[in-house]
Scaffold this motif. Structure first.
Motif, mmCIF file in Angstrom:
data_model
loop_
_atom_site.group_PDB
_atom_site.id
_atom_site.type_symbol
_atom_site.label_atom_id
_atom_site.label_comp_id
_atom_site.label_asym_id
_atom_site.label_seq_id
_atom_site.Cartn_x
_atom_site.Cartn_y
_atom_site.Cartn_z
ATOM 1 N N GLY A 101 -61.817 7.849 59.174
ATOM 2 C CA GLY A 101 -61.513 7.847 57.745
ATOM 3 C C GLY A 101 -60.592 8.982 57.342
ATOM 4 N N THR A 102 -60.134 8.923 56.101
ATOM 5 C CA THR A 102 -59.216 9.931 55.570
ATOM 6 C C THR A 102 -59.922 11.275 55.408
ATOM 7 N N LEU A 103 -59.295 12.310 55.906
ATOM 8 C CA LEU A 103 -59.834 13.655 55.747
ATOM 9 C C LEU A 103 -59.613 14.160 54.319
ATOM 10 N N ASN A 159 -51.262 11.596 53.591
ATOM 11 C CA ASN A 159 -52.437 11.369 54.427
ATOM 12 C C ASN A 159 -52.102 11.735 55.866
ATOM 13 N N ALA A 160 -52.861 12.687 56.416
ATOM 14 C CA ALA A 160 -52.590 13.173 57.766
ATOM 15 C C ALA A 160 -52.700 12.042 58.782
ATOM 16 N N ALA A 161 -51.727 11.981 59.705
ATOM 17 C CA ALA A 161 -51.700 11.007 60.802
ATOM 18 C C ALA A 161 -51.519 9.583 60.316
ATOM 19 N N ARG A 162 -51.036 9.427 59.090
ATOM 20 C CA ARG A 162 -50.790 8.079 58.550
ATOM 21 C C ARG A 162 -49.336 7.947 58.110
ATOM 22 N N GLY A 163 -48.414 8.222 59.001
ATOM 23 C CA GLY A 163 -47.011 8.060 58.687
ATOM 24 C C GLY A 163 -46.192 9.246 59.146
ATOM 25 N N ALA A 164 -44.851 9.095 59.060
ATOM 26 C CA ALA A 164 -43.936 10.145 59.500
ATOM 27 C C ALA A 164 -43.081 10.666 58.355
ATOM 28 N N PRO A 219 -69.677 9.200 68.688
ATOM 29 C CA PRO A 219 -69.338 9.088 67.264
ATOM 30 C C PRO A 219 -70.531 8.638 66.428
ATOM 31 N N TRP A 220 -70.722 9.303 65.309
ATOM 32 C CA TRP A 220 -71.775 8.940 64.348
ATOM 33 C C TRP A 220 -71.280 7.853 63.406
ATOM 34 N N LYS A 221 -69.977 7.883 63.101
ATOM 35 C CA LYS A 221 -69.346 6.859 62.278
ATOM 36 C C LYS A 221 -68.016 6.493 62.930
ATOM 37 N N VAL A 222 -67.562 5.286 62.680
ATOM 38 C CA VAL A 222 -66.315 4.800 63.260
ATOM 39 C C VAL A 222 -65.491 4.143 62.168
#
Length: 378
Positions: free
Chosen positions: A245-247, A30-35, A219-222
Motif C-alpha cells: 500500500g501507499t506509504l 507517490n513513492a515507487a509509482r511512476g518516474a 508479510p502481515w498484509k499484502v
C-alpha cells in the motif's frame, strides 16, 4: 498549557517538521509509482529517511528499515510474521497492549506464552528470563522501557540470553526511540519496532521496523507495491515485502526533518535534558506526604516518566484537576499496560503519568511540583 504527556505523543515538534510536512503535501507524489518529478521526490525522501533511521539505530542495511503507521502495526508485523502456533515465546509484565494483544491472539491459536513477572516497583529479573527460556522458544518480545514506570530493561543481556537458546529478540522501542541511544548491533536486537511521533518528534502516522539481516518476517498484509505487479504474491525483498500500500509520504517527510533535528542536537543531549527534568520533578514530589511514586529511580538510565498517585484519589480525577485548575496535561488510567498495573497494585484507580520532553522547561516542572503539593493538601 503545560504539556507533560510526551509518553503518549510529543505535542511540540521542531518547526522544520511542520514545514517539511506542509511542503511535502504540495510537492510530493507517490513513492515507487511512476518516474515523474513528484513520484521521484517521494521516493528520494523515503529512501533518505531509511538511511537516517538505519544510522540512528545502527541497523546494518537501510533496505531493512520498513515503514509502518505506528509501533502497534510494526509489532503486529513482527509478532505475526515470526511466531507460530506450537512454539514458545517469552514476554514480560511490563508490556503495552501493542505487544500483549497480538501475543494473546497467537496464544489462542496454540502459541505457548510465558511471562517474566514484575515486582511492586515494576522491575524484572534476568534470572526469570533465564528460567523461562527453552530450546523451543521462538522469540523474546519485550519493551525497552515501560510506558508506565519508565524503568529500562537490560536489552543487551536479554538479547544474549535469548540468542543462547536460538531465539530472536523483538524490542518495542516506543518510549525510547529518539530519547535514549539505541544500537541494534551492540544490544543484540533482531527486530526493533518504533514509532515516529514520540521521542523521534515526528508526525503521528509514522513508525517502522528495523530488521537484522537474516531475519525473515512473513508479510502481515499484502497488496500494491509499485513493483512486480503481475506476480500473485507479495514481492519478497525488503522493504517491499512488508510495505503493502501507499506509504505516508507526507509524514515520512516530517519524520526526516525530525531526524535531522535529532542529529543536530544529539540523542545524548536530549536524554540528559529529559533526565534532569524528570529527576527535578521526582525529587520535588517523591517525599510529599500522601504521594506514591512507582518505578525504580535508582537506575542510572531510564525513560523520562514519573507516575504517581495522590492519597486514595482516583487517577482520572487528579488528572482532570491538573488540567482544569493548573493547565497541566498528564495521562491517567491504565495506560494500555494491564499487567503492569496488576504488578503495581493500581488496577482499581490507575495512576497519573507525567512525562517530559526536550521542549519542557524547569519552570514547567516547578509548576507541576507546586500543583501536586497543593493537591496533597486538599
Amino acid at each position: 498549557m503545560i504539556y507533560l504527556d510526551n509518553a503518549a505523543t510529543t505535542l511540540h515538534k521542531p518547526p522544520p517538521v511542520i514545514e517539511a510536512v506542509t511542503q511535502a503535501m504540495s510537492a510530493m507524489g507517490n513513492a515507487a509509482r511512476g518516474a515523474h518529478g513528484g513520484a521521484l521526490e517521494a521516493s528520494r525522501t523515503v529512501y533518505n529517511t531509511r538511511v537516517k533511521l538505519a544510522k540512528l539505530f545502527h541497523c546494518p542495511r537501510p533496505d531493512h528499515v520498513v515503514f509502518t503507521a505506528n509501533s502497534t502495526e510494526a509489532l503486529n508485523i513482527a509478532i505475526h510474521g515470526l511466531l507460530r502456533p506450537g512454539g514458545h515465546a517469552v514476554t514480560t509484565d511490563c508490556e503495552h497492549n501493542s505487544v500483549l494483544r497480538p501475543l494473546y491472539r497467537l496464544e489462542e491459536e496454540g502459541l505457548d506464552l510465558s511471562f517474566v513477572p514484575a515486582d511492586r516497583q515494576g522491575r524484572v529479573s534476568l534470572e526469570d528470563f533465564r528460567r523461562l527460556l527453552r530450546p523451543d522458544t521462538q522469540a523474546v518480545v519485550c519493551t525497552h522501557a515501560s510506558n508506565l514506570t519508565g524503568n529500562l530493561l537490560d536489552i543487551r543481556r536479554i538479547g544474549e540470553l535469548a540468542h543462547q537458546q536460538g531465539a530472536l529478540l523483538i524490542v518495542d522501542a516506543s518510549q525510547t526511540a529518539g530519547a535514549i541511544p539505541i544500537d541494534m548491533e551492540e544490544m543484540g536486537i533482531d527486530v526493533l519496532c518504533f514509532t515516529g511521533h514520540k521521542g523521534l518528534m515526528g508526525p503521528q502516522g509514522t513508525g517502522g521496523l528495523c530488521i537484522r539481516p537474516g531475519v525473515e518476517i512473513a508479510p502481515w498484509k499484502v497488496g500494491g507495491s509499485g513493483v512486480h505487479s503481475y506476480d500473485r504474491r507479495q514481492p519478497q525483498e525488503y522493504p517491499t515485502r512488508l510495505e503493502a500500500g501507499t506509504l505516508n509520504g507526507h509524514g515520512i517527510a516530517g519524520l526526516s526533518a525530525a531526524l535531522d533535528f535529532l542529529a543536530e542536537v544529539g540523542a545524548e543531549a536530549i536524554e540528559e535534558k529529559e533526565r534532569l527534568l524528570m529527576n527535578r520533578f521526582y525529587q520535588g514530589v517523591s517525599g510529599l506526604e500522601g504521594v506514591t511514586v512507582y518505578g525504580d529511580f535508582s537506575q542510572p538510565r531510564r525513560s523520562a516518566i514519573v507516575t504517581l498517585n495522590i492519597r486514595d484519589y482516583d487517577s482520572s480525577a487528579v488528572s482532570d484537576e491538573l488540567s482544569e485548575t493548573y493547565g497541566i496535561a498528564t495521562r491517567p488510567g491504565a495506560h494500555c499496560a494491564p499487567r503492569m498495573h496488576e504488578a503495581l497494585g493500581t488496577t482499581d484507580r490507575g495512576a497519573v503519568r507525567f512525562s517530559f520532553s526536550w521542549f519542557n522547561t524547569e519552570a514547567e516542572v516547578d509548576a507541576a511540583i507546586r500543583a501536586v503539593l497543593e493537591l496533597t493538601e486538599d
